[in-house]
Design an enzyme around this catalytic site. Structure first.
Site, mmCIF file in Angstrom:
data_model
loop_
_atom_site.group_PDB
_atom_site.id
_atom_site.type_symbol
_atom_site.label_atom_id
_atom_site.label_comp_id
_atom_site.label_asym_id
_atom_site.label_seq_id
_atom_site.Cartn_x
_atom_site.Cartn_y
_atom_site.Cartn_z
ATOM 1 N N CYS A 113 0.184 10.552 -3.541
ATOM 2 C CA CYS A 113 1.554 10.943 -4.299
ATOM 3 C C CYS A 113 2.335 12.051 -3.512
ATOM 4 C CB CYS A 113 1.374 11.580 -5.651
ATOM 5 S SG CYS A 113 0.303 10.456 -6.782
ATOM 6 N N ASN B 2 -1.565 15.654 -6.213
ATOM 7 C CA ASN B 2 -1.832 14.585 -5.085
ATOM 8 C C ASN B 2 -3.193 14.598 -4.743
ATOM 9 O OD1 ASN B 2 -1.644 12.786 -3.012
ATOM 10 N ND2 ASN B 2 -1.151 14.258 -1.607
ATOM 11 N N GLY B 3 -3.916 13.520 -4.792
ATOM 12 C CA GLY B 3 -5.418 13.413 -4.529
ATOM 13 C C GLY B 3 -6.185 12.938 -5.513
ATOM 14 N N THR C 259 6.200 0.901 9.701
ATOM 15 C CA THR C 259 5.249 1.864 10.173
ATOM 16 C C THR C 259 4.925 1.528 11.503
ATOM 17 O OG1 THR C 259 4.646 1.873 7.780
ATOM 18 C CG2 THR C 259 3.720 3.424 9.393
ATOM 19 N N TYR D 234 -0.453 5.436 8.612
ATOM 20 C CA TYR D 234 0.477 4.937 7.674
ATOM 21 C C TYR D 234 1.071 5.822 6.561
ATOM 22 C CZ TYR D 234 1.893 1.677 3.856
ATOM 23 O OH TYR D 234 2.388 1.310 2.897
ATOM 24 N N ASP E 132 0.518 -4.409 13.600
ATOM 25 C CA ASP E 132 0.580 -3.683 12.445
ATOM 26 C C ASP E 132 -0.174 -2.378 12.405
ATOM 27 O OD1 ASP E 132 1.318 -3.234 9.681
ATOM 28 O OD2 ASP E 132 0.463 -5.073 9.072
ATOM 29 N N ASP E 133 0.289 -1.443 11.433
ATOM 30 C CA ASP E 133 -0.333 -0.084 11.687
ATOM 31 C C ASP E 133 -1.872 -0.058 11.165
ATOM 32 O OD1 ASP E 133 -0.531 0.453 8.590
ATOM 33 O OD2 ASP E 133 1.627 -0.068 9.046
ATOM 34 N N GLY F 299 4.859 7.483 -3.233
ATOM 35 C CA GLY F 299 4.551 7.053 -4.675
ATOM 36 C C GLY F 299 5.895 6.240 -5.311
#
Length: 503
Positions: free
Chosen positions: A2, A101-102, A303, A257, A365-366, A28
């Site tokens: 987030c 966040n987490g 990305t 990413y 791709d990442d 987010g």
């Protein structure tokens, strides 16, 4: 993951918090919220949706005050209800709100103890509300009419003793200021900065430095693992280490990413780390696939562009933009449910035929998580006339669930789980497949800051840095949060063996 932001200013913070959240929108896209404090009263607006859709002009006018916090949500726990949008608030003691966040890895045990021992009720299924109540309970135990920064830091120390997992949070305490803190391993990012105004110094705490940059703040530094940073209403900065044992182990997937390339995380430029990922992968190709016949390197936007550019340069191969991205489709990785992700790929990317027709194409791709979008992109390249389609990942195979705030809860949903690289190649339909080595990925990030001695690489190697993750825990997590359960695609099948390695 987030996005969180908090600010103590000399003028209204509503517009700055809004602008900061738009910069953190990549973290987010499910919900957004802002809470401000003004002359003893709180003002809150939060709802499901993008930042630009949640806040109207009228909403912004009502968010009065020179102090506030904001949040943009990407759900790894809880449900899709707007009741899960943050910030969360408890009125006792003092009035406390949180943007988090987490993920807490012992959330269920704490929730039970909060009810049985602390007599606190949790109203949502979000572990953010649990974190808030642990903090509030520690302050409430003081039974003091007035508190100071020492009391706040001691409450954070209580969080570190009681809460396990990855977390970065910003707390607003009515009448006191804002407090930012980070878990003892520093898994999730958090930084703070300042800017000078005619009225005095203003401070901001945010998930990524880019939020500070665009608002004219100067990055002071990252919040250290286990540290707390408090800014009082007068604009005074206080910091303290609140954990007894710390070891900086940031999530390496942030560099791959999650974070914006123009951010600095723990003194490492995300952009430069991705350039180095491309160079490392080029070395591996030259070492293991020296006789390749690649005509062109094409990134899968956005990305992987940075890594693809240096990959092509090091291989002395043409770099081309082969896909045009629809800017009005969100990040596919963080969309709810596999069906929505799959549908969005075709809406999100459109190939340029002349860059594919008759060529041997290396798509970069990442990372590759669930793999279904990779399969669709490879088919798009073939349908557009590519002769051969090779596929590369700037990250190693994602084989294990992430438990610290990234939506990788079920091992069976991961393409690379219990599959060899050859199995993966056949599954996604590529003519050749190559992954970054984990040691090279770590070196690509560490080169930016040699003081970084360890990372959370759990989604790649199954080593969980908090040391408290068991197979049983991962099975319970899958049963609760697999796509099939969360989005109604059927029942989740338990994973019999996860190949877990304890750190």
């Amino acid at each position: 993951m987030c996005g969180v932001i908090g600010m103590v200013a000399k003028s209204p913070v509503n517009q700055a918090l809004y602008d900061g959240l738009t910069v953190l929108q990549h973290r987010g896209q499910d919900a957004a919220g802002i809470m401000t404090f003004d002359r003893g009263r709180l003002h809150l607006r939060k709802d499901n949706g993008l930042v630009r859709d949640v806040f109207s002009t009228q909403d912004m006018m009502q968010l009065q005050g020179n102090v506030g916090i904001g949040h943009c949500r990407y759900p790894t726990a809880g449900c899709a209800s707007s009741a899960e949008a943050q910030p969360f608030y408890v009125n006792s003691p003092y009035g406390i709100s949180i943007a988090h966040n987490g993920n807490l890895t012992n959330a269920e045990a704490i929730k039970r103890d909060l009810f049985l021992e602390d007599l606190r009720h949790i109203n949502t299924s979000s572990d953010s509300e649990i974190l808030l109540n642990v903090f509030a309970h520690k302050l409430g135990e003081l039974a003091k009419l007035r508190i100071d920064e020492s009391d706040l830091f001691n409450a954070v120390a209580g969080i570190h003793e009681r809460c396990h997992g990855g977390y970065a949070a910003i707390v607003m305490i009515n009448g006191y200021g804002i407090l930012g803190f980070r878990d003892p391993h520093g898994i999730r990012p958090l930084c703070f900065g300042s800017r000078e105004t005619d009225a005095g110094t203003e401070y901001m705490i945010a998930s990524e430095s880019v939020a500070l940059n665009v608002l004219g703040f100067t990055l002071i530094r990252d919040v250290a693992p286990g540290e707390a940073v408090f800014v009082d209403l007068d604009g005074n900065l206080h910091t303290r280490q609140c954990a007894t044992e710390t070891r900086l182990s940031p999530c390496i997937f942030e560099y791959v990413y999650l974070a914006r390339p123009d951010s600095m995380l723990d003194d490492v430029s995300v952009y430069k780390s991705r350039l180095r990922m491309g160079r490392m992968l080029a070395r591996k190709i030259n070492r293991e696939w020296a006789n390749h016949d690649i005509d062109v390197v094409i990134p899968i936007p956005d990305t992987s562009r940075t890594s693809a550019l240096d990959l092509a340069n090091d291989l002395n191969i043409t770099y081309r933009e082969g896909f045009i991205k629809n800017r009005y489709i969100g990040r596919t990785f963080i969309m709810p449910g596999q069906a929505v992700r799959e549908k969005s790929v075709r809406q999100k990317l459109n190939p340029i035929e002349l860059e594919f027709k008759g060529k041997n194409v290396l798509l970069l791709d990442d990372s590759i998580v669930r793999g279904t979008t990779s399969e669709q992109i490879i088919q798009m390249a073939r349908d557009t006339g590519a002769n051969k389609v090779y596929f590369a990942s700037a990250a190693p195979p994602v084989r294990y669930p992430n438990v610290y705030g990234i939506d990788m809860p079920a091992a069976r949903e991961l393409l690379a789980h219990e599959r060899s690289v050859e199995d993966i190649r056949r599954t996604i339909g590529a003519d050749h497949m190559i992954y970054q080595d984990l040691d090279d990925l770590v070196e690509a990030v560490r080169e930016g800051n040699e003081a970084l001695r360890s990372f959370d690489c759990s989604c790649f190697d199954g080593r969980y840095v908090t040391g408290d993750i068991s197979v049983d825990y991962l099975l319970r997590l899958e049963a609760q949060r697999a796509d099939a359960v969360r989005y109604g695609a059927g029942e989740s099948n338990a994973v019999n063996e996860l190949g877990l390695v304890r750190s």
